[in-house]
Motif scaffolding. Structure first.
Motif, mmCIF file in Angstrom:
data_model
loop_
_atom_site.group_PDB
_atom_site.id
_atom_site.type_symbol
_atom_site.label_atom_id
_atom_site.label_comp_id
_atom_site.label_asym_id
_atom_site.label_seq_id
_atom_site.Cartn_x
_atom_site.Cartn_y
_atom_site.Cartn_z
ATOM 1 N N PHE A 123 0.781 -1.228 0.000
ATOM 2 C CA PHE A 123 0.000 0.000 0.000
ATOM 3 C C PHE A 123 0.819 1.287 0.000
ATOM 4 C CE2 PHE A 123 -3.359 -2.921 1.547
ATOM 5 C CZ PHE A 123 -4.228 -2.714 0.502
ATOM 6 N N THR A 124 2.102 1.209 0.261
ATOM 7 C CA THR A 124 2.927 2.422 0.236
ATOM 8 C C THR A 124 3.896 2.423 -0.935
ATOM 9 O OG1 THR A 124 4.615 1.492 1.700
ATOM 10 C CG2 THR A 124 2.786 2.701 2.734
ATOM 11 N N PHE A 125 3.795 1.444 -1.807
ATOM 12 C CA PHE A 125 4.684 1.359 -2.965
ATOM 13 C C PHE A 125 4.479 2.575 -3.864
ATOM 14 C CE2 PHE A 125 5.622 -0.094 -7.289
ATOM 15 C CZ PHE A 125 6.913 -0.547 -7.114
ATOM 16 N N ASP A 126 5.560 3.271 -4.164
ATOM 17 C CA ASP A 126 5.483 4.456 -5.017
ATOM 18 C C ASP A 126 6.022 4.109 -6.393
ATOM 19 O OD1 ASP A 126 5.387 6.943 -6.155
ATOM 20 O OD2 ASP A 126 6.977 7.808 -4.912
ATOM 21 N N PRO A 127 5.148 3.963 -7.379
ATOM 22 C CA PRO A 127 5.612 3.584 -8.718
ATOM 23 C C PRO A 127 6.439 4.674 -9.394
ATOM 24 C CG PRO A 127 3.272 4.058 -8.748
ATOM 25 C CD PRO A 127 3.711 4.113 -7.322
ATOM 26 N N CYS A 128 6.368 5.871 -8.882
ATOM 27 C CA CYS A 128 7.090 6.987 -9.509
ATOM 28 C C CYS A 128 8.356 7.365 -8.732
ATOM 29 C CB CYS A 128 6.163 8.196 -9.636
ATOM 30 S SG CYS A 128 4.662 7.845 -10.574
ATOM 31 N N ALA A 129 8.815 6.487 -7.857
ATOM 32 C CA ALA A 129 9.966 6.795 -7.011
ATOM 33 C C ALA A 129 11.250 6.951 -7.817
ATOM 34 C CB ALA A 129 10.137 5.710 -5.956
ATOM 35 N N TYR A 130 11.373 6.254 -8.930
ATOM 36 C CA TYR A 130 12.590 6.319 -9.752
ATOM 37 C C TYR A 130 12.223 6.739 -11.169
ATOM 38 C CZ TYR A 130 14.624 3.766 -5.886
ATOM 39 O OH TYR A 130 15.051 3.397 -4.634
ATOM 40 N N PRO A 131 11.966 8.025 -11.394
ATOM 41 C CA PRO A 131 11.544 8.473 -12.734
ATOM 42 C C PRO A 131 12.637 8.286 -13.784
ATOM 43 C CG PRO A 131 11.873 10.342 -11.267
ATOM 44 C CD PRO A 131 12.020 9.113 -10.445
ATOM 45 N N GLU A 132 13.896 8.180 -13.374
ATOM 46 C CA GLU A 132 14.967 8.000 -14.347
ATOM 47 C C GLU A 132 15.033 6.567 -14.891
ATOM 48 O OE1 GLU A 132 16.596 7.082 -10.289
ATOM 49 O OE2 GLU A 132 15.456 8.754 -11.086
ATOM 50 N N TYR A 133 14.345 5.644 -14.226
ATOM 51 C CA TYR A 133 14.343 4.251 -14.688
ATOM 52 C C TYR A 133 13.494 4.135 -15.945
ATOM 53 C CZ TYR A 133 13.613 -0.786 -14.706
ATOM 54 O OH TYR A 133 13.551 -2.103 -15.078
#
Length: 159
Positions: free
Chosen positions: A139-149
């Motif tokens: 529930f706390t997973f941030d899909p946008c945490a690594y925008p450079e990926y």
């Protein structure tokens, strides 16, 4: 019924209750936790078959197969509440199913009460930790945490 009965050969054997006689509890009106544990194992096992095979089918058979599974794939999947709940149910049921199975093994093979107690404490502590941490991750997973990926989902860039 007497304490012993005569068998057809003439010898005496202890009397057994008939198979259909009601179960007599020694400590009054207790809840039958072992029955509920047994039923839970059967029902959770069936649910886990559906959840696990659905998970494997979506992740490995649809789209690009195993080659599609990366950060972006998980991020896109967990952006949907449906897949969060699916994976949460799978996590909780698998953990509780396994815990109940190990609890049964501890009850069967731990000879000393003290050993049985501490093994169960360790089991329940590990279960709580895995369920809490797993639920937090889902529930706390941030899909946008690594925008450079390069596998970051497109919705992270739409603003």
């Amino acid at each position: 019924m007497s304490a012993t009965e005569q068998t057809p050969g003439g010898s005496y054997a202890p009397a057994l209750e008939t198979p259909r006689s009601p179960y007599k509890r020694s400590k009054g009106n207790q809840t039958n936790w072992e029955l509920y544990g047994w039923l839970f194992m059967r029902m959770s096992g069936l649910a886990l078959i559906v959840l696990v095979f659905g998970h494997l089918f979506v992740n490995l058979m649809l789209g690009g197969g195993i080659h599609q599974v990366d950060w972006g794939f998980v991020a896109g999947k967990w952006a949907s509440p449906f897949w969060q709940v699916w994976d949460l149910l799978m996590l909780w049921l698998a953990q509780l199913h396994g815990t109940n199975g190990v609890r049964t093994i501890i009850n069967d093979y731990a000879e000393k009460d003290r050993t049985r107690f501490w093994l169960k404490v360790a089991l329940y502590l590990a279960t709580v930790i895995v369920i809490v941490v797993g639920t937090l991750v889902i529930f706390t997973f941030d899909p946008c945490a690594y925008p450079e990926y390069e596998g970051t989902p497109a919705f992270c860039f739409a603003q």
